[in-house]
Every structure is written in structure tokens, then in C-alpha cells.
Design a protein around this motif. Structure first.
Motif, PDB file in Angstrom:
ATOM      1  N   PRO A 182      65.169  12.006  52.507  1.00  0.00           N
ATOM      2  CA  PRO A 182      65.544  12.224  50.994  1.00  0.00           C
ATOM      3  C   PRO A 182      66.033  11.003  50.232  1.00  0.00           C
ATOM      4  O   PRO A 182      66.184   9.839  50.661  1.00  0.00           O
ATOM      5  CB  PRO A 182      67.236  12.583  51.493  1.00  0.00           C
ATOM      6  N   HIS A 183      66.531  11.886  48.684  1.00  0.00           N
ATOM      7  CA  HIS A 183      66.330  10.662  47.717  1.00  0.00           C
ATOM      8  C   HIS A 183      65.379  10.381  47.206  1.00  0.00           C
ATOM      9  O   HIS A 183      65.102   8.804  47.207  1.00  0.00           O
ATOM     10  CB  HIS A 183      67.424   9.409  47.873  1.00  0.00           C
ATOM     11  N   ALA A 184      64.154  10.679  47.355  1.00  0.00           N
ATOM     12  CA  ALA A 184      62.919   9.920  47.751  1.00  0.00           C
ATOM     13  C   ALA A 184      62.364   9.879  46.280  1.00  0.00           C
ATOM     14  O   ALA A 184      62.544  11.772  45.175  1.00  0.00           O
ATOM     15  CB  ALA A 184      61.640  10.481  49.213  1.00  0.00           C
ATOM     16  N   SER A 185      61.064   9.373  45.389  1.00  0.00           N
ATOM     17  CA  SER A 185      60.647   9.931  44.018  1.00  0.00           C
ATOM     18  C   SER A 185      59.882  10.528  44.777  1.00  0.00           C
ATOM     19  O   SER A 185      59.057  10.313  45.637  1.00  0.00           O
ATOM     20  CB  SER A 185      60.191   8.193  43.378  1.00  0.00           C
ATOM     21  N   ALA A 186      58.893  11.005  43.623  1.00  0.00           N
ATOM     22  CA  ALA A 186      57.506  12.083  43.539  1.00  0.00           C
ATOM     23  C   ALA A 186      56.361  10.932  44.110  1.00  0.00           C
ATOM     24  O   ALA A 186      55.598  11.165  44.894  1.00  0.00           O
ATOM     25  CB  ALA A 186      57.214  12.628  42.562  1.00  0.00           C
ATOM     26  N   ASP A 187      56.381   9.757  44.298  1.00  0.00           N
ATOM     27  CA  ASP A 187      56.010   8.653  44.128  1.00  0.00           C
ATOM     28  C   ASP A 187      55.482   8.508  45.808  1.00  0.00           C
ATOM     29  O   ASP A 187      54.681   7.970  46.269  1.00  0.00           O
ATOM     30  CB  ASP A 187      55.250   7.781  43.613  1.00  0.00           C
ATOM     31  N   GLU A 188      57.156   8.042  46.087  1.00  0.00           N
ATOM     32  CA  GLU A 188      57.158   8.510  47.631  1.00  0.00           C
ATOM     33  C   GLU A 188      57.087   9.327  48.327  1.00  0.00           C
ATOM     34  O   GLU A 188      56.564   9.154  49.708  1.00  0.00           O
ATOM     35  CB  GLU A 188      58.835   7.521  47.866  1.00  0.00           C
ATOM     36  N   LEU A 189      57.043  10.879  47.775  1.00  0.00           N
ATOM     37  CA  LEU A 189      56.266  11.650  48.632  1.00  0.00           C
ATOM     38  C   LEU A 189      56.107  11.885  48.788  1.00  0.00           C
ATOM     39  O   LEU A 189      54.532  12.073  49.386  1.00  0.00           O
ATOM     40  CB  LEU A 189      57.668  13.193  48.276  1.00  0.00           C
ATOM     41  N   PHE A 190      54.517  11.445  47.851  1.00  0.00           N
ATOM     42  CA  PHE A 190      53.364  12.080  47.431  1.00  0.00           C
ATOM     43  C   PHE A 190      52.676  10.708  48.688  1.00  0.00           C
ATOM     44  O   PHE A 190      51.374  11.990  49.496  1.00  0.00           O
ATOM     45  CB  PHE A 190      52.728  11.259  46.367  1.00  0.00           C
ATOM     46  N   ALA A 191      52.554   9.851  48.720  1.00  0.00           N
ATOM     47  CA  ALA A 191      52.190   8.807  50.136  1.00  0.00           C
ATOM     48  C   ALA A 191      52.738   9.749  51.337  1.00  0.00           C
ATOM     49  O   ALA A 191      52.123   9.533  52.151  1.00  0.00           O
ATOM     50  CB  ALA A 191      53.364   7.876  50.057  1.00  0.00           C
ATOM     51  N   SER A 217      47.206  16.296  46.022  1.00  0.00           N
ATOM     52  CA  SER A 217      47.020  15.284  44.425  1.00  0.00           C
ATOM     53  C   SER A 217      48.647  14.920  43.839  1.00  0.00           C
ATOM     54  O   SER A 217      49.629  15.875  44.545  1.00  0.00           O
ATOM     55  CB  SER A 217      46.644  15.526  43.648  1.00  0.00           C
ATOM     56  N   LEU A 218      48.618  13.485  43.298  1.00  0.00           N
ATOM     57  CA  LEU A 218      50.138  13.653  43.019  1.00  0.00           C
ATOM     58  C   LEU A 218      50.632  14.491  42.158  1.00  0.00           C
ATOM     59  O   LEU A 218      52.227  14.545  42.283  1.00  0.00           O
ATOM     60  CB  LEU A 218      50.196  12.163  42.513  1.00  0.00           C
ATOM     61  N   GLN A 219      49.452  15.413  41.360  1.00  0.00           N
ATOM     62  CA  GLN A 219      50.177  16.624  40.561  1.00  0.00           C
ATOM     63  C   GLN A 219      50.842  17.458  41.099  1.00  0.00           C
ATOM     64  O   GLN A 219      51.584  18.075  40.778  1.00  0.00           O
ATOM     65  CB  GLN A 219      48.764  16.727  39.632  1.00  0.00           C
ATOM     66  N   SER A 220      50.039  17.995  42.185  1.00  0.00           N
ATOM     67  CA  SER A 220      50.428  19.047  43.404  1.00  0.00           C
ATOM     68  C   SER A 220      51.623  18.767  44.396  1.00  0.00           C
ATOM     69  O   SER A 220      52.618  19.068  43.703  1.00  0.00           O
ATOM     70  CB  SER A 220      49.649  19.824  44.370  1.00  0.00           C
ATOM     71  N   VAL A 242      55.786  19.208  51.730  1.00  0.00           N
ATOM     72  CA  VAL A 242      56.382  18.399  49.895  1.00  0.00           C
ATOM     73  C   VAL A 242      58.170  18.321  50.900  1.00  0.00           C
ATOM     74  O   VAL A 242      59.412  17.710  50.654  1.00  0.00           O
ATOM     75  CB  VAL A 242      56.543  18.603  48.863  1.00  0.00           C
ATOM     76  N   LEU A 243      58.450  19.745  51.043  1.00  0.00           N
ATOM     77  CA  LEU A 243      59.604  19.736  51.775  1.00  0.00           C
ATOM     78  C   LEU A 243      60.150  19.465  53.119  1.00  0.00           C
ATOM     79  O   LEU A 243      61.041  18.942  53.368  1.00  0.00           O
ATOM     80  CB  LEU A 243      59.579  21.333  52.480  1.00  0.00           C
ATOM     81  N   ASP A 244      59.070  19.225  53.956  1.00  0.00           N
ATOM     82  CA  ASP A 244      59.625  18.772  54.853  1.00  0.00           C
ATOM     83  C   ASP A 244      59.237  16.906  54.796  1.00  0.00           C
ATOM     84  O   ASP A 244      60.209  16.192  55.509  1.00  0.00           O
ATOM     85  CB  ASP A 244      57.903  18.062  56.079  1.00  0.00           C
ATOM     86  N   ALA A 245      58.372  15.989  53.599  1.00  0.00           N
ATOM     87  CA  ALA A 245      58.355  15.018  53.397  1.00  0.00           C
ATOM     88  C   ALA A 245      60.222  15.127  52.482  1.00  0.00           C
ATOM     89  O   ALA A 245      60.807  13.530  53.479  1.00  0.00           O
ATOM     90  CB  ALA A 245      57.765  14.664  52.484  1.00  0.00           C
ATOM     91  N   VAL A 274      53.469  12.959  51.832  1.00  0.00           N
ATOM     92  CA  VAL A 274      51.988  14.517  51.934  1.00  0.00           C
ATOM     93  C   VAL A 274      50.797  13.737  52.247  1.00  0.00           C
ATOM     94  O   VAL A 274      50.150  14.795  52.984  1.00  0.00           O
ATOM     95  CB  VAL A 274      52.356  15.015  50.585  1.00  0.00           C
ATOM     96  N   ALA A 275      50.951  12.700  51.904  1.00  0.00           N
ATOM     97  CA  ALA A 275      48.983  12.729  52.038  1.00  0.00           C
ATOM     98  C   ALA A 275      48.762  11.783  53.059  1.00  0.00           C
ATOM     99  O   ALA A 275      47.116  12.839  53.165  1.00  0.00           O
ATOM    100  CB  ALA A 275      48.594  10.874  50.358  1.00  0.00           C
ATOM    101  N   GLU A 276      49.669  11.434  54.333  1.00  0.00           N
ATOM    102  CA  GLU A 276      49.552  11.470  55.200  1.00  0.00           C
ATOM    103  C   GLU A 276      49.086  12.902  56.194  1.00  0.00           C
ATOM    104  O   GLU A 276      48.612  12.507  57.183  1.00  0.00           O
ATOM    105  CB  GLU A 276      50.239  11.152  56.436  1.00  0.00           C
ATOM    106  N   SER A 277      49.767  13.921  56.127  1.00  0.00           N
ATOM    107  CA  SER A 277      49.168  14.993  56.884  1.00  0.00           C
ATOM    108  C   SER A 277      48.476  15.786  55.856  1.00  0.00           C
ATOM    109  O   SER A 277      48.065  17.096  56.352  1.00  0.00           O
ATOM    110  CB  SER A 277      51.043  15.961  56.497  1.00  0.00           C
TER     111      SER A 277
END
Length: 146
Positions: free
Chosen positions: A37-46, A56-59, A29-32, A48-51
Motif C-alpha cells: 500500500p502507498h506505492a508509486s506507479a514505478d514501485e508497483l511496476f517493479a 509495461s509501465l504505461q499499462s 496491479v491490484l494484487d501488488a 507487477v513485472a515479476e508476475s
């Protein structure tokens, strides 16, 4: 806390220095946020899910909440938009947001020391932070509309 740019400091080191346990999800999440920058949780989840495909979205939400509480991440809440997160936490900057495409840019304080703005009447409050959001149309959207 910001002697070096956020991207220059290892995510694990930043998480540990905030007193949090380092996990793959938190590191991702921090790397994403360093990438987007200026990302929503959903954008970050997408991202994070790659790596970290088992996340989960909750995590991601949990990590962001922990980071905000620890002062590693700032949450901004533009009206009518999902909350956005950024790593720039060491100053009291503001944001420009495009009302067309939603692009977000940082804006340094216009004048004076933090909190940048002094209300005409503080009504007894001790002002610690001022948040200003400038809404407009970015150059790309302006060019498209011509």
C-alpha cells in the motif's frame, strides 16, 4: 463497497464489479497494491513485472488511472513526492509521512464524521472530502539520528 477487507476479495472480482475488463496487468496491479500500500506507479511496476513480465509501465499507469476513476484505488499526492496509490478508499482517512525515509502510515479521522474537518468559512463550497497530511520523522529514522 467494502464489506470485506481489500485483500480478502479476489482482484478479478473487484475489477469486474467496478465495470472494468479483467486483464492480467490489472489483476497484478491490484494484487501488488494489496502487498505494497502507498506505492508509486514505478514501485508497483517493479512488483507487477515479476508476475506479468510482458507488462509495461504505461499499462500500470493506465490500470491505476482506470482504478482511480472507478473508485477502486485512491491516489494521494504528498508535496515533493511522486503520487502514491492505495486500496483504502471507503473512508476519509489521512496520512503520516516520514520526511526522512518517506514511509507512509494511515491515520483515521481524528474527530467527527467525514469529511473530518469543517472549515471556519467554506466560502459557499459543499465540503465532501478533507485531506490532511501529517509530516514528521518515523521511529526508525528518529532512532537512526540519535
Amino acid at each position: 463497497m467494502t464489506s470485506a477487507p481489500a485483500a480478502a476479495i479476489d482482484a478479478g472480482e473487484r475489477i469486474r464489479s467496478a465495470g472494468l475488463r479483467v486483464t492480467d496487468s490489472r489483476r497484478a496491479v491490484l494484487d501488488a497494491l494489496g502487498i505494497r500500500p502507498h506505492a508509486s506507479a514505478d514501485e508497483l511496476f517493479a512488483l507487477v513485472a515479476e508476475s506479468v513480465p510482458h507488462t509495461s509501465l504505461q499499462s500500470v499507469y493506465n490500470a491505476l488511472g482506470d482504478f482511480v476513476d472507478a473508485g477502486l484505488v485512491r491516489r494521494i499526492e504528498p508535496a515533493g513526492r511522486p503520487g502514491l496509490f492505495e486500496l483504502r478508499v471507503d473512508d476519509n482517512h489521512h496520512h503520516l509521512i516520514c520526511s526522512g525515509c518517506g514511509a507512509v502510515q494511515d491515520v483515521d479521522c481524528v474527530v467527527g464524521p467525514a469529511p473530518c474537518l469543517t472549515p471556519s468559512d467554506a466560502h459557499g463550497f459543499t465540503v465532501q472530502v478533507a485531506e490532511v497530511t501529517f509530516w514528521g520523522v518515523c521511529p526508525d529514522c528518529a532512532a537512526t539520528s540519535r
